[in-house]
Scaffold this active site. Structure first.
Site, PDB file in Angstrom:
ATOM      1  N   GLN A 115      44.786  35.690  46.248  1.00 31.86           N
ATOM      2  CA  GLN A 115      43.960  36.449  45.015  1.00 31.86           C
ATOM      3  C   GLN A 115      45.104  37.286  44.175  1.00 31.86           C
ATOM      4  O   GLN A 115      45.164  37.550  43.010  1.00 31.86           O
ATOM      5  CB  GLN A 115      42.851  36.904  45.394  1.00 31.86           C
ATOM      6  CG  GLN A 115      41.765  36.976  44.141  1.00 31.86           C
ATOM      7  CD  GLN A 115      41.163  35.687  43.693  1.00 31.86           C
ATOM      8  OE1 GLN A 115      40.417  35.004  44.530  1.00 31.86           O
ATOM      9  NE2 GLN A 115      41.008  35.347  42.348  1.00 31.86           N
ATOM     10  N   THR A 162      37.506  27.356  35.665  1.00 30.41           N
ATOM     11  CA  THR A 162      38.405  26.912  36.815  1.00 30.41           C
ATOM     12  C   THR A 162      38.911  25.401  36.368  1.00 30.41           C
ATOM     13  O   THR A 162      40.093  25.271  36.524  1.00 30.41           O
ATOM     14  CB  THR A 162      37.837  27.210  38.025  1.00 30.41           C
ATOM     15  OG1 THR A 162      37.380  28.446  38.105  1.00 30.41           O
ATOM     16  CG2 THR A 162      38.883  27.063  39.047  1.00 30.41           C
ATOM     17  N   SER A 219      37.043  35.642  34.367  1.00 29.59           N
ATOM     18  CA  SER A 219      36.319  36.600  34.808  1.00 29.59           C
ATOM     19  C   SER A 219      36.788  38.094  34.128  1.00 29.59           C
ATOM     20  O   SER A 219      36.016  38.883  33.879  1.00 29.59           O
ATOM     21  CB  SER A 219      36.640  36.617  36.213  1.00 29.59           C
ATOM     22  OG  SER A 219      35.488  35.865  37.045  1.00 29.59           O
ATOM     23  N   GLY A 269      31.809  34.346  41.812  1.00 27.06           N
ATOM     24  CA  GLY A 269      31.598  33.189  42.809  1.00 27.06           C
ATOM     25  C   GLY A 269      32.685  32.575  43.440  1.00 27.06           C
ATOM     26  O   GLY A 269      33.743  32.679  43.240  1.00 27.06           O
ATOM     27  N   ASP A 270      32.270  31.846  44.210  1.00 25.70           N
ATOM     28  CA  ASP A 270      33.401  30.858  44.840  1.00 25.70           C
ATOM     29  C   ASP A 270      32.573  29.589  45.657  1.00 25.70           C
ATOM     30  O   ASP A 270      31.395  29.669  45.388  1.00 25.70           O
ATOM     31  CB  ASP A 270      34.250  31.519  45.954  1.00 25.70           C
ATOM     32  CG  ASP A 270      35.339  30.728  46.579  1.00 25.70           C
ATOM     33  OD1 ASP A 270      36.457  30.523  46.047  1.00 25.70           O
ATOM     34  OD2 ASP A 270      35.455  30.010  47.627  1.00 25.70           O
ATOM     35  N   LYS A 330      39.829  42.098  42.569  1.00 25.30           N
ATOM     36  CA  LYS A 330      38.757  41.193  41.903  1.00 25.30           C
ATOM     37  C   LYS A 330      39.003  39.767  42.518  1.00 25.30           C
ATOM     38  O   LYS A 330      39.959  39.627  42.977  1.00 25.30           O
ATOM     39  CB  LYS A 330      39.271  40.789  40.297  1.00 25.30           C
ATOM     40  CG  LYS A 330      38.588  40.006  39.658  1.00 25.30           C
ATOM     41  CD  LYS A 330      37.513  40.509  38.948  1.00 25.30           C
ATOM     42  CE  LYS A 330      36.487  39.322  38.513  1.00 25.30           C
ATOM     43  NZ  LYS A 330      35.633  38.936  39.633  1.00 25.30           N
ATOM     44  N   LYS A 379      38.366  39.481  48.115  1.00 27.00           N
ATOM     45  CA  LYS A 379      37.522  38.345  48.490  1.00 27.00           C
ATOM     46  C   LYS A 379      36.474  38.818  49.314  1.00 27.00           C
ATOM     47  O   LYS A 379      36.697  39.605  50.237  1.00 27.00           O
ATOM     48  CB  LYS A 379      38.498  37.262  49.037  1.00 27.00           C
ATOM     49  CG  LYS A 379      37.822  35.726  48.758  1.00 27.00           C
ATOM     50  CD  LYS A 379      38.189  35.333  47.348  1.00 27.00           C
ATOM     51  CE  LYS A 379      37.453  34.040  47.155  1.00 27.00           C
ATOM     52  NZ  LYS A 379      38.088  33.355  45.822  1.00 27.00           N
ATOM     53  N   LYS A 396      47.690  35.454  42.322  1.00 23.09           N
ATOM     54  CA  LYS A 396      47.177  34.631  41.223  1.00 23.09           C
ATOM     55  C   LYS A 396      46.758  35.533  40.182  1.00 23.09           C
ATOM     56  O   LYS A 396      47.085  35.451  38.959  1.00 23.09           O
ATOM     57  CB  LYS A 396      45.739  34.076  41.792  1.00 23.09           C
ATOM     58  CG  LYS A 396      45.108  33.033  41.035  1.00 23.09           C
ATOM     59  CD  LYS A 396      43.520  32.986  41.464  1.00 23.09           C
ATOM     60  CE  LYS A 396      43.703  32.129  42.754  1.00 23.09           C
ATOM     61  NZ  LYS A 396      42.271  31.538  43.337  1.00 23.09           N
ATOM     62  N   ASN A 412      31.439  23.152  41.158  1.00 19.98           N
ATOM     63  CA  ASN A 412      31.954  23.846  39.930  1.00 19.98           C
ATOM     64  C   ASN A 412      33.215  23.533  39.287  1.00 19.98           C
ATOM     65  O   ASN A 412      33.436  22.985  38.406  1.00 19.98           O
ATOM     66  CB  ASN A 412      31.665  25.394  39.888  1.00 19.98           C
ATOM     67  CG  ASN A 412      32.424  26.075  38.701  1.00 19.98           C
ATOM     68  OD1 ASN A 412      33.451  26.627  38.736  1.00 19.98           O
ATOM     69  ND2 ASN A 412      31.313  26.273  37.702  1.00 19.98           N
TER      70      ASN A 412
END
Ligand code: NDP
Ligand code: 2IT
Length: 448
Positions: free
Chosen positions: A114, A212, A380, A168-169, A93, A129, A117, A243
């Site tokens: 990630q 976020t 998410s 997204g990123d 993810k 990612k 996290k 964002n």
């Protein structure tokens, strides 16, 4: 922290030799290795089973050609990436980044971070990612659509709602997720929760857009509480105006603080009376314009070219929310000198190692990215949960869960730091707590 231990040197030797030139990836691994050194020294099984040594090697990496045709009819060729880093605690993810600076080293640093996290979020998701060196800036909607369709025409065979769930990123928001989802559905003939950050009404979760930024502020609320402070009347500097920056600003304002500066890659604005967020949302989310335009509309604001000067604005709290290594040692020193008490990382790895040292030496509390910006991916995971149940939860329910998760992220990190005699070091705490959870699962699942 010192990098002189035998274990850290050995890990870094392997990383440098096997991943030459990928400096951001090296930086991310070094920080984790230095933090978990004490844990590995205490538990010989971790060394014997080479747990960190396995974690630094992605489970799978895909690199692919992304050809598309621009509005002039010219053929363009970009490069696509998906790095599936670790699936010990759930499906891979993590987001997709579209930015001209993207190369394998950026995607690997992001994918590696990630993993830890996602473990901290308390939800069952592994880490990955992806992205491309495609630059959405200045492209028409149709060009973005054609690119997204071509990107998904290869990516679709590697992902799935129980395998790998992108989101997204930087450069990937609701528009891009929509185009990619449409193409995935067409290719597979399935409507599933294969991407998160979808639109409301077709599988998206309420609060994901805000998550976020809101989560960052919920996490930093705990930091401020430990400092016997709250947001009321606090001066806050936020970098970026995408964002994360927009919704961090919104939540700071809701809680009584005042955000006085925002930026983009061209420059920054200062509005001492407080940023008028409606203007920023229109310029950035609707018109896809530049932050400079804010100063054209509001005479109270001043625009300065170049982005690093934003850290010279005196503030109580800094929330770097643009990109990696945006605060160097010198910028950190200026923040400290101007009385900044706490830094919350909305962006991934925004502080250089020198900046981290400056903050820690000065007693500035640093909320590290892996913990402080975990609210996006956590929400998410809540979107995945709603998709599996084929249900939509109300805003208040998702927001309450997000708050609960950010508290859990903070509590786990602080407890891990305390356990290893590193009180107040939330960087080490987040790395240790995330590592322990993933390590435990990897050991249970054998050498695979
Ligand atoms: P957006 O694309 O919405 O916004 C990015 C912002 O950062 C823009 O203002 C952009 O300016 C600026 N920026 C990007 N690259 C650079 C650069 N090289 N130098 C200076 N400024 C730059 O992205 P997000 O807000 O989603 O992401 C921001 C950060 O937060 C990233 O580090 C991302 O990895 C991280 N993050 C995002 C999450 C999410 O859910 N979206 C979750 C967790 C972390 P410009 O328009 O000029 O490029
Ligand atoms: O860095 C991140 O955590 C994100 N870009 C969000 C990833 C996600 O899967 O929501």
């Amino acid at each position: 922290m010192s990098g002189s231990s035998y274990f850290v040197d050995e890990i870094m030797g392997v990383v440098a030799a096997r991943n030459p030139g990928e400096t951001e990836f090296h930086q991310a691994v070094r920080e984790v290795a230095e933090s978990v050194d004490v844990v590995v020294q205490k538990n010989s099984q971790l060394a014997k089973l080479k747990v960190l040594e396995r974690m630094i090697e992605p489970e799978r990496q895909v690199i692919f050609r992304v050809p598309w045709v621009d509005d002039k009819g010219d053929v363009q060729i970009n490069r696509g990436f998906r790095v599936e880093f670790n699936s010990a605690i759930g499906p891979y993810k993590g987001g997709l980044r579209f930015h001209p600076s993207v190369y394998l080293g950026i995607i690997k640093f992001l994918g590696f971070e990630q993993v830890f996290k996602n473990a901290l979020t308390t939800t069952p998701i592994g880490g990955g990612k992806g992205g491309s060196d495609f630059d959405p800036k200045g492209k028409s909607d149709l060009e973005v659509m054609r690119f997204c369709q071509s990107f998904m025409s290869e990516l679709f065979r590697h992902i799935g709602e129980d395998t790998d769930v992108p989101a997204g990123d930087i450069g990937v928001g609701g528009r891009e997720i929509g185009y990619m989802f449409g193409q995935y559905k067409k290719l597979t003939n399935k409507f599933t929760g294969v991407l998160t950050g979808k639109g409301i009404g077709w599988g998206g979760s309420l609060v994901r857009t805000e998550a976020t930024g809101y989560g960052l502020v919920y996490y930093m609320t705990r930091v401020l509480q430990d400092l016997k402070m709250d947001w009321k009347g606090k001066k806050v500097v936020v970098s970026g105006s995408g964002n994360v920056a927009i919704y961090a600003t919104e939540k700071v304002h809701q809680l009584g603080g005042k955000v006085v500066a925002l930026s983009d890659s061209s420059g920054y604005i200062v509005d001492e009376g407080g940023i008028k967020l409606d203007t920023v949302k229109r310029i950035k989310e609707v018109e896809r314009g530049r932050i400079k335009e804010y100063a054209d509309e509001h005479k109270s604001a001043k625009y300065t070219e170049g982005c690093s000067g934003i850290w010279s604005i005196p503030c109580d709290v800094a929330l770097p929310s643009a990109t990696q290594n945006e605060i160097d040692g010198k910028s950190a020193q200026i923040l400290v000198k101007n009385g900044c008490k706490a830094v919350g990382e909305g962006a991934n790895m925004p502080s250089t190692p020198e900046a981290v040292d400056v903050f820690q030496d000065a007693g500035v509390i640093l909320g590290p990215a892996k913990a402080a910006n975990a609210g996006g991916v956590a929400t998410s995971a809540l979107e995945m949960c709603q998709n599996s149940m084929r249900l939509d939860w109300p805003f208040e329910e998702v927001d309450a869960r997000l708050k609960q998760i950010m508290n859990a992220v903070y509590d786990q990190s602080r407890a891990a730091a305390d356990e290893y005699g590193l009180k107040g070091n939330l960087v080490a705490g987040a790395n240790i707590a995330g590592f322990q959870k993933v390590a435990h699962a990897m050991i249970a699942q054998g050498i695979v």
